[in-house]
Design a protein around this motif. Sequence first.
Motif, PDB file in Angstrom:
ATOM      1  N   GLY A  98      50.615 -32.304 -21.190  1.00 30.70           N
ATOM      2  CA  GLY A  98      51.384 -33.101 -21.602  1.00 30.70           C
ATOM      3  C   GLY A  98      51.149 -34.458 -21.866  1.00 30.70           C
ATOM      4  O   GLY A  98      51.532 -35.180 -22.719  1.00 30.70           O
ATOM      5  N   LEU A  99      50.372 -35.096 -20.995  1.00 34.20           N
ATOM      6  CA  LEU A  99      49.889 -36.414 -21.190  1.00 34.20           C
ATOM      7  C   LEU A  99      48.982 -36.523 -22.424  1.00 34.20           C
ATOM      8  O   LEU A  99      49.036 -37.580 -23.224  1.00 34.20           O
ATOM      9  CB  LEU A  99      49.033 -37.051 -19.875  1.00 34.20           C
ATOM     10  CG  LEU A  99      49.712 -37.293 -18.819  1.00 34.20           C
ATOM     11  CD1 LEU A  99      48.636 -37.461 -17.475  1.00 34.20           C
ATOM     12  CD2 LEU A  99      50.523 -38.757 -18.928  1.00 34.20           C
ATOM     13  N   HIS A 100      48.228 -35.521 -22.776  1.00 38.78           N
ATOM     14  CA  HIS A 100      47.215 -35.572 -23.825  1.00 38.78           C
ATOM     15  C   HIS A 100      48.192 -35.519 -25.207  1.00 38.78           C
ATOM     16  O   HIS A 100      47.871 -36.252 -26.164  1.00 38.78           O
ATOM     17  CB  HIS A 100      46.314 -34.350 -23.942  1.00 38.78           C
ATOM     18  CG  HIS A 100      45.528 -34.584 -25.311  1.00 38.78           C
ATOM     19  ND1 HIS A 100      44.159 -34.745 -25.433  1.00 38.78           N
ATOM     20  CD2 HIS A 100      45.655 -33.770 -26.348  1.00 38.78           C
ATOM     21  CE1 HIS A 100      43.731 -34.707 -26.571  1.00 38.78           C
ATOM     22  NE2 HIS A 100      44.557 -33.976 -27.378  1.00 38.78           N
ATOM     23  N   LEU A 101      49.374 -34.684 -25.229  1.00 43.09           N
ATOM     24  CA  LEU A 101      50.186 -34.577 -26.180  1.00 43.09           C
ATOM     25  C   LEU A 101      50.901 -36.156 -26.416  1.00 43.09           C
ATOM     26  O   LEU A 101      50.939 -36.448 -27.583  1.00 43.09           O
ATOM     27  CB  LEU A 101      51.161 -33.611 -26.074  1.00 43.09           C
ATOM     28  CG  LEU A 101      50.532 -32.134 -26.181  1.00 43.09           C
ATOM     29  CD1 LEU A 101      51.918 -31.262 -25.541  1.00 43.09           C
ATOM     30  CD2 LEU A 101      50.202 -31.694 -27.590  1.00 43.09           C
ATOM     31  N   ALA A 102      51.092 -36.726 -25.445  1.00 45.34           N
ATOM     32  CA  ALA A 102      52.051 -38.117 -25.634  1.00 45.34           C
ATOM     33  C   ALA A 102      50.953 -38.941 -25.916  1.00 45.34           C
ATOM     34  O   ALA A 102      51.663 -40.031 -26.674  1.00 45.34           O
ATOM     35  CB  ALA A 102      52.469 -38.340 -24.097  1.00 45.34           C
ATOM     36  N   VAL A 103      49.845 -39.075 -25.633  1.00 46.09           N
ATOM     37  CA  VAL A 103      48.827 -39.966 -26.247  1.00 46.09           C
ATOM     38  C   VAL A 103      48.208 -39.629 -27.813  1.00 46.09           C
ATOM     39  O   VAL A 103      48.215 -40.627 -28.726  1.00 46.09           O
ATOM     40  CB  VAL A 103      47.424 -39.948 -25.402  1.00 46.09           C
ATOM     41  CG1 VAL A 103      46.481 -40.870 -25.772  1.00 46.09           C
ATOM     42  CG2 VAL A 103      48.053 -40.557 -23.967  1.00 46.09           C
ATOM     43  N   ALA A 113      57.624 -34.738 -18.907  1.00 46.82           N
ATOM     44  CA  ALA A 113      57.729 -34.866 -17.431  1.00 46.82           C
ATOM     45  C   ALA A 113      56.243 -34.315 -16.889  1.00 46.82           C
ATOM     46  O   ALA A 113      55.937 -33.405 -17.326  1.00 46.82           O
ATOM     47  CB  ALA A 113      58.608 -34.103 -16.773  1.00 46.82           C
ATOM     48  N   VAL A 114      55.647 -35.224 -16.145  1.00 42.83           N
ATOM     49  CA  VAL A 114      54.281 -34.936 -15.546  1.00 42.83           C
ATOM     50  C   VAL A 114      54.632 -34.644 -13.845  1.00 42.83           C
ATOM     51  O   VAL A 114      54.966 -35.578 -13.598  1.00 42.83           O
ATOM     52  CB  VAL A 114      53.413 -35.906 -15.653  1.00 42.83           C
ATOM     53  CG1 VAL A 114      52.032 -35.701 -15.222  1.00 42.83           C
ATOM     54  CG2 VAL A 114      53.129 -36.148 -17.320  1.00 42.83           C
ATOM     55  N   ILE A 115      54.215 -33.296 -13.522  1.00 45.71           N
ATOM     56  CA  ILE A 115      54.740 -33.127 -12.172  1.00 45.71           C
ATOM     57  C   ILE A 115      53.423 -32.455 -11.236  1.00 45.71           C
ATOM     58  O   ILE A 115      52.415 -31.704 -11.901  1.00 45.71           O
ATOM     59  CB  ILE A 115      55.575 -31.792 -12.274  1.00 45.71           C
ATOM     60  CG1 ILE A 115      56.790 -32.073 -13.192  1.00 45.71           C
ATOM     61  CG2 ILE A 115      55.748 -31.442 -10.746  1.00 45.71           C
ATOM     62  CD1 ILE A 115      57.951 -30.952 -13.442  1.00 45.71           C
ATOM     63  N   CYS A 116      53.246 -33.463 -10.256  1.00 42.06           N
ATOM     64  CA  CYS A 116      52.030 -32.954  -9.498  1.00 42.06           C
ATOM     65  C   CYS A 116      50.576 -33.007 -10.181  1.00 42.06           C
ATOM     66  O   CYS A 116      49.892 -31.756 -10.291  1.00 42.06           O
ATOM     67  CB  CYS A 116      52.191 -31.721  -8.548  1.00 42.06           C
ATOM     68  SG  CYS A 116      53.615 -31.857  -7.518  1.00 42.06           S
ATOM     69  N   SER A 117      50.345 -33.988 -11.148  1.00 40.97           N
ATOM     70  CA  SER A 117      49.316 -34.055 -11.902  1.00 40.97           C
ATOM     71  C   SER A 117      48.720 -35.393 -11.741  1.00 40.97           C
ATOM     72  O   SER A 117      48.891 -35.974 -10.976  1.00 40.97           O
ATOM     73  CB  SER A 117      49.830 -33.890 -13.446  1.00 40.97           C
ATOM     74  OG  SER A 117      48.662 -33.480 -14.237  1.00 40.97           O
TER      75      SER A 117
END
Length: 380
Positions: A98-103, A113-117
């Motif tokens: 998800g972080l990669h997609l957001a960047v 939403a980033v959970i336990c990551s």
Amino acid sequence: MTNKLLNHRAEGPTTAPPLLLGPSLGTSYALWDKVAPELSATHRVIRWDLPGHGGSAADLIGPGATVADLAGLVLTLADSLGVDRFGYAGVSLGGAVGLHLAVHHPQRLSSLAVICSSAHFNGWKAWQERAERVRREGVRWLAESADARWFTPGFTVPELVRDHRDADPEAYAACCDALAAFDLRDALGGISVPTLLVAGRQDPATPPAHLREIADAVPGATLVELPGASHLAPAQCPQAVLTALRAHLGPGAPRGMEVRREVLGDAHVDRAQARQTPFTARFQDFIARYAWGEIWTDETLTRRERSMITLTALVAHGHYDELAMHVRAARRNGLTPDEIGAVLLQTAVYCGVPAANSAFATAQRVLAEEEEAGEDGTAG
């Protein structure tokens, strides 16, 4: 390399806003079993399996894989389902995706939403060593310690431990390669989508400090820390994760109250809130969240059209007190007295003359009060 898609499960109406859910390393989409069905009431929920996990083919990735490769598989899956823009929530490795997609693909995300990551997973060395051992010995030795890495003492989810034991060693090792190379700390400030971070207070794999690091760097991000939760929070604390996701995803009660005030007017809403008691509080929240936060915010119909439908329904069921309120709302939504009269005349045919007779009396009283007050019916 195969051209097959990631294994996935879709739930919820196809017309609802899409939401993709990503798993943690060693698990399958069963990680979301206690959360996805609830979210599917308001979203088209699509949860997917990592390569070599659950039902996904192992040869979707190979040695030296990156999180970018996994994100590409997720986008291919979304494209195959006709999903252009979507909300995304992921746990651990799924959160890194998800972080990669957001960047790198912000135009595809409506929320994150980033959970336990984490934005990094403590360097490459430990992951490289794990990958090498898994390639030599398989994953069973890791599955034996899954409960200690994933949950607080005394808690387990046997299905997820079984998924770990059944994961393909080569694909698992390739996912370790991806985690070893992952580090987006320098890019976090460029994330622009609405972002939620969820940390498990007792998570040994990605402690709360990792989520705080992301929250501090991403503009406008929200951080929620869950007491009693370890690494797989959606499985161990599903209600807490649901609460956080519902508040994040919206549209919910805050937007609902805004629309309710626009349609019914501040005076009416203020009176309703003043009358609220602990007994009626949940009903008021229900109305704000669903009637006003989801139905009246749906742009498929205009507010004028919704007013006409609402007037008809109230006449049909004889709810004349509510009808008076919605005659006023119809004027705010731009209906003229003649148009309101035409709607009520239509109800005489399909709801009956006595019902329309009472409706006309109610509407005439409201319109006369409006005229006496010098209102034009168009103010919010």
